[in-house]
Design a protein around this motif. Sequence first.
Motif, PDB file in Angstrom:
ATOM      1  N   ALA A 132       5.172 -13.649 -26.874  1.00  0.00           N
ATOM      2  CA  ALA A 132       4.487 -14.063 -25.651  1.00  0.00           C
ATOM      3  C   ALA A 132       3.067 -14.528 -25.956  1.00  0.00           C
ATOM      4  CB  ALA A 132       4.460 -12.907 -24.655  1.00  0.00           C
ATOM      5  N   PRO A 133       2.645 -15.651 -25.382  1.00  0.00           N
ATOM      6  CA  PRO A 133       1.290 -16.171 -25.675  1.00  0.00           C
ATOM      7  C   PRO A 133       0.175 -15.262 -25.165  1.00  0.00           C
ATOM      8  CG  PRO A 133       2.346 -17.426 -23.905  1.00  0.00           C
ATOM      9  CD  PRO A 133       3.399 -16.525 -24.481  1.00  0.00           C
ATOM     10  N   THR A 134       0.505 -14.344 -24.273  1.00  0.00           N
ATOM     11  CA  THR A 134      -0.524 -13.449 -23.725  1.00  0.00           C
ATOM     12  C   THR A 134      -0.715 -12.188 -24.568  1.00  0.00           C
ATOM     13  OG1 THR A 134       1.180 -12.444 -22.314  1.00  0.00           O
ATOM     14  CG2 THR A 134      -0.120 -14.235 -21.374  1.00  0.00           C
ATOM     15  N   TYR A 135       0.058 -12.035 -25.648  1.00  0.00           N
ATOM     16  CA  TYR A 135      -0.088 -10.831 -26.472  1.00  0.00           C
ATOM     17  C   TYR A 135      -1.474 -10.828 -27.122  1.00  0.00           C
ATOM     18  CZ  TYR A 135       1.226  -6.964 -29.517  1.00  0.00           C
ATOM     19  OH  TYR A 135       1.287  -5.746 -30.146  1.00  0.00           O
ATOM     20  N   PRO A 136      -2.173  -9.681 -27.125  1.00  0.00           N
ATOM     21  CA  PRO A 136      -3.581  -9.674 -27.537  1.00  0.00           C
ATOM     22  C   PRO A 136      -3.837  -9.722 -29.039  1.00  0.00           C
ATOM     23  CG  PRO A 136      -2.887  -7.471 -26.886  1.00  0.00           C
ATOM     24  CD  PRO A 136      -1.748  -8.377 -26.570  1.00  0.00           C
ATOM     25  N   GLY A 137      -2.827  -9.834 -29.860  1.00  0.00           N
ATOM     26  CA  GLY A 137      -3.065  -9.849 -31.305  1.00  0.00           C
ATOM     27  C   GLY A 137      -1.826 -10.288 -32.050  1.00  0.00           C
ATOM     28  N   LEU A 156       4.925 -11.199 -39.476  1.00  0.00           N
ATOM     29  CA  LEU A 156       3.770 -11.198 -38.586  1.00  0.00           C
ATOM     30  C   LEU A 156       3.912 -12.350 -37.605  1.00  0.00           C
ATOM     31  CD1 LEU A 156       0.920 -10.452 -41.155  1.00  0.00           C
ATOM     32  CD2 LEU A 156       2.221  -8.846 -39.730  1.00  0.00           C
ATOM     33  N   LEU A 157       3.904 -12.025 -36.307  1.00  0.00           N
ATOM     34  CA  LEU A 157       4.146 -13.017 -35.273  1.00  0.00           C
ATOM     35  C   LEU A 157       2.834 -13.443 -34.620  1.00  0.00           C
ATOM     36  CD1 LEU A 157       7.302 -11.530 -33.511  1.00  0.00           C
ATOM     37  CD2 LEU A 157       7.141 -12.922 -35.600  1.00  0.00           C
ATOM     38  N   THR A 158       2.659 -14.742 -34.473  1.00  0.00           N
ATOM     39  CA  THR A 158       1.502 -15.306 -33.792  1.00  0.00           C
ATOM     40  C   THR A 158       1.853 -15.560 -32.332  1.00  0.00           C
ATOM     41  OG1 THR A 158       0.787 -16.404 -35.829  1.00  0.00           O
ATOM     42  CG2 THR A 158      -0.143 -17.219 -33.760  1.00  0.00           C
ATOM     43  N   VAL A 172       0.568  -3.562 -26.006  1.00  0.00           N
ATOM     44  CA  VAL A 172       0.804  -3.631 -24.557  1.00  0.00           C
ATOM     45  C   VAL A 172       2.266  -4.034 -24.351  1.00  0.00           C
ATOM     46  CG1 VAL A 172      -1.586  -4.264 -24.012  1.00  0.00           C
ATOM     47  CG2 VAL A 172       0.107  -6.061 -24.489  1.00  0.00           C
ATOM     48  N   PRO A 173       2.790  -3.795 -23.159  1.00  0.00           N
ATOM     49  CA  PRO A 173       4.132  -4.327 -22.876  1.00  0.00           C
ATOM     50  C   PRO A 173       4.128  -5.853 -23.030  1.00  0.00           C
ATOM     51  CG  PRO A 173       3.484  -2.737 -21.203  1.00  0.00           C
ATOM     52  CD  PRO A 173       2.262  -2.999 -22.034  1.00  0.00           C
ATOM     53  N   THR A 174       5.186  -6.383 -23.626  1.00  0.00           N
ATOM     54  CA  THR A 174       5.224  -7.821 -23.886  1.00  0.00           C
ATOM     55  C   THR A 174       6.673  -8.277 -23.991  1.00  0.00           C
ATOM     56  OG1 THR A 174       4.340  -9.575 -25.301  1.00  0.00           O
ATOM     57  CG2 THR A 174       5.138  -7.569 -26.401  1.00  0.00           C
ATOM     58  N   VAL A 216       9.709  -5.649 -24.230  1.00  0.00           N
ATOM     59  CA  VAL A 216       9.433  -4.378 -24.898  1.00  0.00           C
ATOM     60  C   VAL A 216       8.336  -3.618 -24.170  1.00  0.00           C
ATOM     61  CG1 VAL A 216      10.149  -5.310 -27.125  1.00  0.00           C
ATOM     62  CG2 VAL A 216       7.745  -5.369 -26.483  1.00  0.00           C
ATOM     63  N   ARG A 217       8.419  -2.300 -24.272  1.00  0.00           N
ATOM     64  CA  ARG A 217       7.382  -1.439 -23.721  1.00  0.00           C
ATOM     65  C   ARG A 217       6.374  -1.091 -24.816  1.00  0.00           C
ATOM     66  NH1 ARG A 217      11.915   2.713 -21.432  1.00  0.00           N
ATOM     67  NH2 ARG A 217      13.061   1.197 -20.140  1.00  0.00           N
ATOM     68  N   ALA A 218       5.238  -0.574 -24.404  1.00  0.00           N
ATOM     69  CA  ALA A 218       4.203  -0.173 -25.361  1.00  0.00           C
ATOM     70  C   ALA A 218       4.538   1.222 -25.895  1.00  0.00           C
ATOM     71  CB  ALA A 218       2.831  -0.198 -24.708  1.00  0.00           C
ATOM     72  N   THR A 219       5.599   1.305 -26.706  1.00  0.00           N
ATOM     73  CA  THR A 219       6.026   2.563 -27.310  1.00  0.00           C
ATOM     74  C   THR A 219       5.982   2.434 -28.834  1.00  0.00           C
ATOM     75  OG1 THR A 219       8.341   1.874 -27.189  1.00  0.00           O
ATOM     76  CG2 THR A 219       7.482   3.153 -25.338  1.00  0.00           C
ATOM     77  N   GLU A 220       6.404   3.501 -29.517  1.00  0.00           N
ATOM     78  CA  GLU A 220       6.290   3.538 -30.969  1.00  0.00           C
ATOM     79  C   GLU A 220       7.125   2.457 -31.654  1.00  0.00           C
ATOM     80  OE1 GLU A 220       4.656   5.579 -34.438  1.00  0.00           O
ATOM     81  OE2 GLU A 220       4.209   5.648 -32.303  1.00  0.00           O
ATOM     82  N   HIS A 221       8.435   2.437 -31.369  1.00  0.00           N
ATOM     83  CA  HIS A 221       9.338   1.533 -32.084  1.00  0.00           C
ATOM     84  C   HIS A 221      10.384   0.932 -31.134  1.00  0.00           C
ATOM     85  CE1 HIS A 221       8.273   4.581 -35.355  1.00  0.00           C
ATOM     86  NE2 HIS A 221       7.651   3.474 -35.705  1.00  0.00           N
ATOM     87  N   PRO A 222      10.031   0.104 -30.182  1.00  0.00           N
ATOM     88  CA  PRO A 222      11.062  -0.520 -29.345  1.00  0.00           C
ATOM     89  C   PRO A 222      11.964  -1.414 -30.195  1.00  0.00           C
ATOM     90  CG  PRO A 222       8.931  -1.574 -29.011  1.00  0.00           C
ATOM     91  CD  PRO A 222       8.673  -0.378 -29.866  1.00  0.00           C
TER      92      PRO A 222
END
Length: 315
Positions: free
Chosen positions: A226-231, A257-259, A299-301, A196-202
């Motif tokens: 992805a484990p690198t996602y910041p939140g 809510l995804l960890t 962010v892109p993830t 996914v890109r860092a857009t409104e609603h991918p």
Amino acid sequence: MALVGFSLAAFMLLVPLPLKSRIGSAIGDLAHAPMFGGIFIAILLLWHRVSPLDQFGRAWLGRIALVTLCVFILGILVELAQTLTGRKAASHDVVANGLGILAAGMLCIAVLNYRYQPRRIWLSGLAALLAIGLVGIALTRPVRIIWDVLSVHRAYPSISSFERDWEMTRWHFDDCGGQIVSTHATDGSHAMRWSVRATEHPAATLVETVTDWSDAQSFEVDVTLAPTYPGIGGLYVKVIDHDHADYHEDVCRKQFLLTPGKTQHLVISREEIINGPDTRKLDLSNVKLVSLMLYRPEVPTWIDVDNLRVTTDQR
């Protein structure tokens, strides 16, 4: 007859298709190679009637090469013209056109060689085999898509397990993409990596599934952010029937809510699906789409997705 044939071919190639489904598109794709092969043969025969040749040699080969080039260019121009009539140009159609033209050329060589040089029957046999092989290659893609369409119904209550590359043709991606991977697979050995890109609603939307979910007790899917996602990631899972008025309020939608780095099993119960739309009941006998939407990613993830499944009483 040639005029009627060319007119019919132009109509089929330029007029928007009435069936906007995978199987409708695949049936249309099946016609590309035979159609352009037929156009090639028709032009070659018309040329022969105007200026006959009495032996098979360089003159015939020159004509075959020239007609091959011209009809192939015609196929490219037709694909570009489709963008003006509401259809989309497709590179795989250009390839299928070219394979059909080459197959027709090989067939002509086989017939002409057999007629004028019967002692070289081996050449006719080789050309005929090449023609058959080229047609087979051209038809492989639409035949596999038709097979996958049929497998959708055979696999139910499994909705998608990503064990075959052709399953990806069931999906439509907005501001994102997808590919088959071997990580985080929970059913079989493969999953879909949803990038996914860092857009409104991918959103990744399954545009083809079994329509009748009347026996469904729940809809379930396994996802790994992805484990690198910041939140924490906010994922909406939607089930949409044919009667939906929009894609936001008049559908079943549930937020999860995804960890990051954790494989999670997401479940939407039968009651949640039916009562999902704001002002009505969702029709489980007339399901149209399943959609995954990541809400405002920072962010892109990517998210690995697997084992989309309906559970039933027979589970």
